[in-house]
Write an enzyme that holds these catalytic residues in place. Structure first.
Site, PDB file in Angstrom:
ATOM      1  CG  HIS A   1      -0.161  -0.079   2.420  1.00 34.26           C
ATOM      2  ND1 HIS A   1       0.011  -1.450   3.228  1.00 34.26           N
ATOM      3  CD2 HIS A   1       0.080   0.847   3.561  1.00 34.26           C
ATOM      4  CE1 HIS A   1       0.637  -0.981   4.134  1.00 34.26           C
ATOM      5  NE2 HIS A   1       0.889   0.219   4.534  1.00 34.26           N
TER       6      HIS A   1
ATOM      7  CE1 TYR B   1       8.052   0.197   5.000  1.00 31.68           C
ATOM      8  CE2 TYR B   1       9.295   1.655   3.658  1.00 31.68           C
ATOM      9  CZ  TYR B   1       8.231   1.598   4.582  1.00 31.68           C
ATOM     10  OH  TYR B   1       7.639   2.462   5.235  1.00 31.68           O
TER      11      TYR B   1
ATOM     12  CD  GLU C   1       4.043  -0.411   8.400  1.00 27.92           C
ATOM     13  OE1 GLU C   1       3.222  -0.312   7.262  1.00 27.92           O
ATOM     14  OE2 GLU C   1       3.594   0.390   9.225  1.00 27.92           O
TER      15      GLU C   1
ATOM     16  CD1 TRP D   1       9.222   3.802   8.899  1.00 26.26           C
ATOM     17  CD2 TRP D   1       8.093   2.493  10.017  1.00 26.26           C
ATOM     18  NE1 TRP D   1       8.434   4.286   9.892  1.00 26.26           N
ATOM     19  CE2 TRP D   1       7.858   3.319  10.664  1.00 26.26           C
ATOM     20  CE3 TRP D   1       7.641   0.909  10.699  1.00 26.26           C
ATOM     21  CZ2 TRP D   1       6.766   3.582  11.485  1.00 26.26           C
ATOM     22  CZ3 TRP D   1       6.598   1.431  11.614  1.00 26.26           C
ATOM     23  CH2 TRP D   1       6.095   2.613  12.056  1.00 26.26           C
TER      24      TRP D   1
END
Length: 197
Positions: free
Chosen positions: A48, A119, A130, A175
């Site tokens: 996303h 990523y 994520e 992240w």
């Protein structure tokens, strides 16, 4: 929270919150559909659109944000100035400016695109994933911060050396280093070589 055209459409007439939708994308960042926010982060994760903001003061120090303890994802950890997800159809630049104001109570005096990074980062603590196509932004902040305590647990302006020390001893988002490293060329251009980024 200020009401903008983007946030206005995400409240129902009776005042109850509607599910927050994220924009699903393919590997090239082309929109493919939508998914509910929490569902998109369930393993293995759905790719996303997201954004990450890095704001600096006039001394070239990076503004870090500690995520509030009440956040469902990565609570209490340090991360970049602001990060989040555009609403479906919302430009990443507009979303970045909107969320920076909503979370920190400031509007960047300068905000520039700094590329994208893709990523896949599982979060061991929450079990969420994520899978993001992340739009990066760098800029300057010259106003006094007024953080929303429901979003932000703390803030700190750090030099590159201070960040390295803090990163060794305190928890950061899964992240953070990925987005920081991807944004470094734009950060160096913004802050100059003397800042050490």
């Amino acid at each position: 929270m200020p009401i903008t055209p983007a946030t206005e459409t995400h409240s129902s007439p009776n005042g109850t919150a509607e599910p927050i939708l994220l924009e699903l994308v393919d590997e090239d960042g082309v929109t493919t559909g939508t998914a509910e926010k929490l569902a998109a982060h369930q393993p293995p994760g759905q790719l996303h659109r997201a954004f990450s903001v890095f704001l600096f003061d006039e001394r070239g120090r990076l503004l870090l944000q500690q995520r509030a303890l009440g956040k469902y994802h990565s609570p209490g950890v340090w991360s970049n100035t602001c990060c989040g997800h555009p609403y479906p159809g919302e430009a990443p630049f507009a979303a970045a400016a909107r969320r920076t104001h909503e979370e920190l109570g400031v509007s960047p005096s300068l905000l520039a695109q700094a590329g994208t990074v893709r990523y896949n980062h599982p979060d061991p603590a929450s079990g969420l994933v994520e899978q993001e196509y992340n739009h990066l932004f760098v800029g300057l902040v010259q106003q006094t911060l007024a953080p929303d305590p429901e979003e932000v647990g703390g803030t700190a302006f750090v030099t590159a050396a201070e960040l390295a020390e803090r990163h060794e001893r305190e928890p950061f988002s899964a992240w953070f280093m990925t987005v920081l490293d991807a944004a470094r060329p734009a950060i160096k251009e913004l802050t100059g070589s003397a800042a050490g980024w």
